[in-house]
Scaffold this active site. Sequence first.
Site, PDB file in Angstrom:
ATOM      1  N   GLY A   9      10.917  13.577  15.590  1.00 18.83           N
ATOM      2  CA  GLY A   9      10.255  14.068  16.792  1.00 18.83           C
ATOM      3  C   GLY A   9       8.851  13.531  16.942  1.00 18.83           C
ATOM      4  O   GLY A   9       8.207  13.718  17.971  1.00 18.83           O
ATOM      5  N   CYS A  96      10.976  15.566  -1.938  1.00 19.68           N
ATOM      6  CA  CYS A  96      11.731  15.620  -0.686  1.00 19.68           C
ATOM      7  C   CYS A  96      12.320  14.252  -0.360  1.00 19.68           C
ATOM      8  O   CYS A  96      13.497  14.133   0.003  1.00 19.68           O
ATOM      9  CB  CYS A  96      10.832  16.111   0.429  1.00 19.68           C
ATOM     10  SG  CYS A  96      11.659  16.303   2.013  1.00 19.68           S
ATOM     11  N   GLY A 119      10.248   6.217   9.466  1.00 22.96           N
ATOM     12  CA  GLY A 119       8.915   5.916   9.978  1.00 22.96           C
ATOM     13  C   GLY A 119       7.842   5.931   8.914  1.00 22.96           C
ATOM     14  O   GLY A 119       6.647   6.037   9.258  1.00 22.96           O
ATOM     15  N   CYS A 191       6.603  18.547   3.467  1.00 23.20           N
ATOM     16  CA  CYS A 191       7.789  17.911   4.029  1.00 23.20           C
ATOM     17  C   CYS A 191       8.733  18.937   4.647  1.00 23.20           C
ATOM     18  O   CYS A 191       9.144  19.888   3.971  1.00 23.20           O
ATOM     19  CB  CYS A 191       8.493  17.156   2.906  1.00 23.20           C
ATOM     20  SG  CYS A 191       9.959  16.270   3.378  1.00 23.20           S
TER      21      CYS A 191
END
Length: 383
Positions: A9, A96, A119, A191
């Site tokens: 997002g 994570c 990303g 995370c």
Amino acid sequence: MRIAVLVSGGVDSAVVVDRLYKEGHDLTLFYIRIGMDNDQGDCSAEEDIEMCTLIARKYNLPLRIVSLHEEYWDNVMAYTLRTVKEGLTPHPDMMCNKMIKFGFFEERWGKDFDKTATGHYASIKEKDGKLYLATAADPVKDQTDFLAQISYDQLSHLLFPLGDIPKSEVRRLASEAALPNAVRKDSQGICFLGKINYNDFLERQLGTKPGPVVEIETGKKIGTHKGYWFYTIGQRKGLGLSGGPWYVVRKNIRDNVVYVSNGYDTRAQYGREIPVEEIHWITLNPFSQENNVADVQSTGSIRIPISFKTRHSPEFYSGHVMQTPEGGYIIESDTDIQGIAPGQFAILYTPDRQLCLGSGMISIPHSSRRKRERHTKNNETLS
């Protein structure tokens, strides 16, 4: 190439989608959903999913929402809570990445694709026929320290399309592509739990345990803390003490005492030797490669030159790493290091700071344990 793209997002993963789409790859977007630790719901997740849906529609790509809720709480957060309860400093983002994004996700969904793209600000470089995790072009945003526990097999299946550009360029590309999240703020925090207050989370999970805050030089009680698990070595903010700056320099877990020292230049918060229990080498173990050994001392000890970090920061330190007879490692820094926190990870790089070699958890040296026990017995007058 068929690529699974992990989207959050945020603007970073959205630009990854844009770049890979324009290169002509066959993309499937994945959003990993993790629930919160209470019954309040997760509004931020709904906002993230809505943004990911807009990105998927813009490029006419499939978006799959997958859940790794139980795996996250049984592994990453269980590790985090266990570590802080032991008085150590955890690194949940590193775990994570290793266990969730590139562990369970890869095993269940990512394996069906040629590559998985994210990303993250990192790169992958090839040297002598081997792949290496490499630092990003943007030194401030570089996230190799969050990735330094992944395996070679995991690295071999990953793509980091943002590794060659700075954050400012990412924002420019997002605006140029008219992405709906081009100006959306970056998330901060643990995370998958970006907006959570870390201390509130610890209090919900572990409660409170009031105890004394003691000035280490004098043994005097100068305050009260809520529980040793709320504090980490090197911490300065959030202590609630006047006449600062005060730094956390030690914790006595058995007696629930937090030791502090006053002043910017207090020697109690610095060190040059960093003990590491074991090191996870991503590509090659340099101690097993004779051609990489730089210095063999008269004692037979092997010293390998490195750069390293002990926390997420653009700042590197220079030094050497040595293997101990017990199988652990010692990092010898060329300069003083502030706030060496057991439980945190030391991230090792090549001396030119280009390649990330791996990472190891910082341990409590045996000498420090003995000193701490003697100090507790002889100098702990809680007045």
